[in-house]
Design an enzyme around this catalytic site. Structure first.
Site: not given
Length: 363
Positions: A237, A302
């Site tokens: 991610s 993220h």
């Protein structure tokens, strides 16, 4: 006057210092004052390319485009854009689609469309995605578990997963990108890598996009080691969010020039999907649905990837076909990223012991 004398005279007039460059104004005057065997649309394109150089010179970076334009002078460029060019095959239509998806200026779209070659193909993003799928299938078959794999006691024993107890094994700060929580995370990452990463690699090249992706992955694990010291990390991610945030930021910065259809709707959908994935990661981190032997993977990768995309990625995407080393902003971003790396390295060496961090025992 013989030919060599004439050429020497022209060189003395246009480039008296013998630098290999001529001024953009000089080039523009030559184009408009001489009858070159090119159609008007291509002349406008050449002038625009000349004026786009920040130094006001005709540089060698796009010299191949000028040579190709001269050699193919009878081939007309559409006045209103590539979308009006008929009779294209499937692959050239895809290349045109990529040009309108990624590039904000018509002159860059033309140049990319006519100089694009299918070799080398965008192998980096395709290879990373394929490797992630293969690794996931191997662990899924081995563990007989396809969702929430991190709850399996054998999962964290993988030599690829980043775990705070194995910080000395430096390769884990990158290889965690091949491991995923489950099928849903892999599917989300693989879809974005193919839909956004492959077009970006086609336009900006393997070196730039691989640098951006790996910078996001590395920043993700290092950020987790600083902000969420007890948590492991899995999934790509960090790199995916670096690509997506860079592309979305580029679209916003060049909103008027982007010609991709339904761009507002697509941006909203992308932001909703990315936010949902972050929310899901936060939920798994702090409110796991099943009892687990240790902390679940962190969501900070993220956010770190998104920061890398907006900073480093936006600089890369705005410098299409220009040397990054000539961009002042690139050096500023690179210095900031290097400073962060040094800080994170010293943090991982000293901070855990100084702060007395209670990390879960490594599997």
């Amino acid at each position: 006057m013989d030919r060599s004398s004439l050429l020497q005279l022209i060189q003395e007039q246009l480039d008296p210092e013998n630098t290999g460059f001529i001024g953009a104004d000089t080039f523009t005057g030559l184009v408009h004052s001489h009858e070159l065997p090119l159609d008007p649309a291509k002349l406008d394109m050449l002038v625009a390319l000349a004026q786009s150089n920040e130094r006001g010179q005709i540089s060698s970076k796009r010299s191949s485009s000028f040579k190709r334009a001269i050699a193919n002078g009878q081939r007309a460029l559409p006045q209103d854009g590539l979308l009006d060019e008929p009779g294209l095959g499937v692959y050239k239509r895809f290349v045109r689609y990529v040009a309108y998806e990624i590039l904000p200026r018509e002159v860059d779209r033309h140049w990319y469309f006519y100089r694009h070659r299918s070799c080398p193909p965008p192998v980096f993003m395709a290879s990373v995605t394929l490797a992630q799928i293969i690794v996931f299938l191997c662990y899924g078959a081995r563990l007989n578990k396809w969702v929430l794999q991190t709850y399996h006691p054998e999962y964290m024993k993988s030599p690829l997963v980043y775990h705070p107890g194995h910080r000395a094994r430096a390769w884990r700060f990158l290889t965690y990108m091949f491991m995923h929580v489950g099928l849903e995370q892999l599917g989300f990452n693989a879809l974005l890598q193919l839909m956004i990463g492959v077009p970006l690699e086609m336009v900006h090249g393997l070196l730039r996009i691989s640098l951006l992706y790996l910078a996001g992955v590395l920043a993700g694990s290092l950020t987790v080691s600083i902000t969420d010291m007890r948590a492991p990390v899995v999934g790509g991610s960090g790199g995916v969010y670096a690509l997506c945030s860079a592309h979305l930021a580029n679209v916003v910065m060049n909103w008027a020039g982007m010609r991709c259809p339904y761009k507002l709707l697509r941006m909203v959908l992308a932001l909703v999907c990315m936010s949902s994935e972050v929310g899901r990661a936060v939920w798994l981190r702090f409110s796991p649905p099943l009892p687990a032997s240790g902390p679940q993977p962190s969501f900070m990768a993220h956010l770190a990837g998104a920061v890398v995309g907006v900073s480093m990625g936006l600089t890369i995407l705005r410098s299409y076909e220009e040397r990054l080393r000539d961009q002042c902003g690139w050096w500023v971003v690179l210095l900031a990223y290097g400073t962060f790396l040094l800080f994170a390295i010293f943090w991982n060496i000293f901070a855990y012991d100084l702060l007395g961090a209670h990390i879960p025992p490594p599997p």
